[in-house]
Design a protein around this motif. Structure first.
Motif, PDB file in Angstrom:
ATOM      1  N   VAL B   4      50.287   0.653  57.410  1.00 32.50           N
ATOM      2  CA  VAL B   4      50.026   0.730  55.966  1.00 32.50           C
ATOM      3  C   VAL B   4      48.841  -0.160  55.583  1.00 32.50           C
ATOM      4  N   SER B   5      48.018  -0.503  56.588  1.00 36.92           N
ATOM      5  CA  SER B   5      46.837  -1.330  56.304  1.00 36.92           C
ATOM      6  C   SER B   5      45.923  -0.600  55.327  1.00 36.92           C
ATOM      7  N   PRO B   6      45.256  -1.368  54.462  1.00 39.28           N
ATOM      8  CA  PRO B   6      44.296  -0.709  53.571  1.00 39.28           C
ATOM      9  C   PRO B   6      43.061  -0.242  54.331  1.00 39.28           C
ATOM     10  N   ILE B   7      42.350   0.667  53.732  1.00 38.55           N
ATOM     11  CA  ILE B   7      41.061   1.095  54.268  1.00 38.55           C
ATOM     12  C   ILE B   7      39.995   0.260  53.549  1.00 38.55           C
ATOM     13  N   VAL B   8      39.141  -0.384  54.311  1.00 35.32           N
ATOM     14  CA  VAL B   8      38.050  -1.141  53.705  1.00 35.32           C
ATOM     15  C   VAL B   8      36.896  -0.156  53.464  1.00 35.32           C
ATOM     16  N   VAL B   9      36.401  -0.142  52.241  1.00 32.40           N
ATOM     17  CA  VAL B   9      35.306   0.760  51.890  1.00 32.40           C
ATOM     18  C   VAL B   9      34.121  -0.076  51.420  1.00 32.40           C
ATOM     19  N   VAL B  10      32.984   0.139  52.042  1.00 38.42           N
ATOM     20  CA  VAL B  10      31.746  -0.493  51.561  1.00 38.42           C
ATOM     21  C   VAL B  10      31.042   0.539  50.694  1.00 38.42           C
ATOM     22  N   SER B  11      30.795   0.159  49.440  1.00 39.29           N
ATOM     23  CA  SER B  11      30.243   1.138  48.505  1.00 39.29           C
ATOM     24  C   SER B  11      29.139   0.527  47.648  1.00 39.29           C
ATOM     25  N   GLY B  12      28.587   1.381  46.801  1.00 41.71           N
ATOM     26  CA  GLY B  12      27.495   0.977  45.913  1.00 41.71           C
ATOM     27  C   GLY B  12      26.492   2.116  45.833  1.00 41.71           C
ATOM     28  N   LEU B  13      25.376   1.855  45.208  1.00 41.33           N
ATOM     29  CA  LEU B  13      24.312   2.853  45.159  1.00 41.33           C
ATOM     30  C   LEU B  13      23.570   2.835  46.495  1.00 41.33           C
ATOM     31  N   PRO B  14      22.959   3.957  46.884  1.00 43.87           N
ATOM     32  CA  PRO B  14      22.132   3.928  48.089  1.00 43.87           C
ATOM     33  C   PRO B  14      21.016   2.886  47.958  1.00 43.87           C
ATOM     34  N   ARG B  15      20.756   2.152  49.006  1.00 41.73           N
ATOM     35  CA  ARG B  15      19.739   1.109  49.079  1.00 41.73           C
ATOM     36  C   ARG B  15      20.158  -0.159  48.328  1.00 41.73           C
ATOM     37  N   VAL B  72      34.720   1.817  56.242  1.00 37.77           N
ATOM     38  CA  VAL B  72      33.910   3.033  56.130  1.00 37.77           C
ATOM     39  C   VAL B  72      32.950   2.888  54.950  1.00 37.77           C
ATOM     40  N   LYS B  73      31.781   3.471  55.104  1.00 39.19           N
ATOM     41  CA  LYS B  73      30.768   3.402  54.042  1.00 39.19           C
ATOM     42  C   LYS B  73      30.815   4.670  53.200  1.00 39.19           C
ATOM     43  N   MET B  74      30.779   4.468  51.896  1.00 43.70           N
ATOM     44  CA  MET B  74      30.895   5.616  50.990  1.00 43.70           C
ATOM     45  C   MET B  74      30.150   5.291  49.704  1.00 43.70           C
ATOM     46  N   ILE B  75      29.180   6.084  49.332  1.00 40.43           N
ATOM     47  CA  ILE B  75      28.451   5.775  48.099  1.00 40.43           C
ATOM     48  C   ILE B  75      29.373   5.909  46.888  1.00 40.43           C
ATOM     49  N   SER B  76      29.004   5.236  45.809  1.00 41.63           N
ATOM     50  CA  SER B  76      29.910   5.101  44.667  1.00 41.63           C
ATOM     51  C   SER B  76      30.369   6.432  44.096  1.00 41.63           C
ATOM     52  N   GLN B  77      29.512   7.431  44.093  1.00 41.49           N
ATOM     53  CA  GLN B  77      29.897   8.701  43.483  1.00 41.49           C
ATOM     54  C   GLN B  77      31.100   9.328  44.189  1.00 41.49           C
TER      55      GLN B  77
END
Lengths: 61, 194
Positions: B4-15, B72-77
């Protein structure tokens, strides 16, 4: 101040809705409706612009 | 016992420094979810750390359980489409908007795409972020920390400490810091002025 024209039927419906919803008059309802729609269109255009940019950069399909 | 570990997401706008944050967390010991399809290039010399399936998150969420405890990397949208079936710890990168736009312009040109008017895209991104941060409090499965890229590259220790505090898993702070390379901090105002 600019004026616009709407047909009588729509005006009557707007007046009835304004009264039910507690607007002080039908003008206030119309002004609010226009403001909301202008804001929504602006947001939609912004989101489309963002989507186009992200697609161009290869971040979405 | 199910994970049940959380998923770490790195997000934000590109660049906005998302690839750098992916490198930091990978160095810190969190396994990155990546397919290596997008290769390193002039825009991201150390690699993109991307996972193509995130682009189809609306239709395909089958990979999410395997991402628990990973990053995992995921842009904000795309965050709007995260299902509430998982718990997410989001590291959200912020960077000076003019730098973001300038960097994106360069990337678009390299990709053969004509960049839009910077003022128009800046307004659009600001509107997008306003919408995102208004939506965020309604999401009970998302915890988010904002990290400022400009501050991170100038003095990485405070931001790295914040991240270690924020994440529930063990992260090696010293190793994280080895990923920060100020030579990658481009598009600064001083450079733009030259």
């Amino acid at each position: 101040m600019p004026k616009t024209t709407i047909d009588d039927g729509l005006y009557q419906r707007a007046a009835a809705a304004a009264e039910k919803a507690g607007y002080s008059n039908v003008d206030e309802l119309i002004k609010t409706a226009i403001e909301n729609e202008v804001k929504r269109i602006g947001e939609d255009l912004d989101e489309q612009q963002v989507a186009d940019q992200l697609r161009g950069l290869g971040y979405i399909e | 016992m199910p994970d049940v570990s959380p998923i770490v997401v790195v997000s934000g706008l590109p660049r906005s420094g998302t690839s750098l944050m992916m490198q930091m967390l990978a160095k810190g010991g969190i396994e990155p979810v990546t397919d290596h399809e997008r290769q390193a290039d002039a825009d991201n010399p150390k690699g993109y750390y991307e996972f193509e399936r995130v682009k189809k998150i609306k239709q395909d969420t089958a990979w999410l359980p395997d991402a628990r405890g990973k990053v995992v990397k995921m842009i904000s949208q795309l965050l709007f489409d995260l299902p509430a079936t998982e718990h997410y710890k989001v590291v959200f990168m912020r960077r000076d908007m003019d730098e973001v736009i300038t960097s994106q312009e360069k990337m678009l040109v390299r990709r053969g795409v004509n960049p839009p008017d910077p003022a128009v895209i800046k307004k659009a991104f600001e509107s997008h972020l306003t919408k995102f941060f208004a939506w965020l409090p309604t999401q009970s499965t998302i915890d988010l920390i904002e990290i400022n890229y400009n501050e991170l590259v100038l003095d990485p220790i405070p931001s790295a400490e914040q991240i270690v505090e924020f994440l529930p898993m063990q992260v090696d702070l010293e190793q994280m810091l080895t990923a920060v390379d100020s030579s990658l901090y481009r598009n600064r105002e001083i450079e733009n002025a030259n």
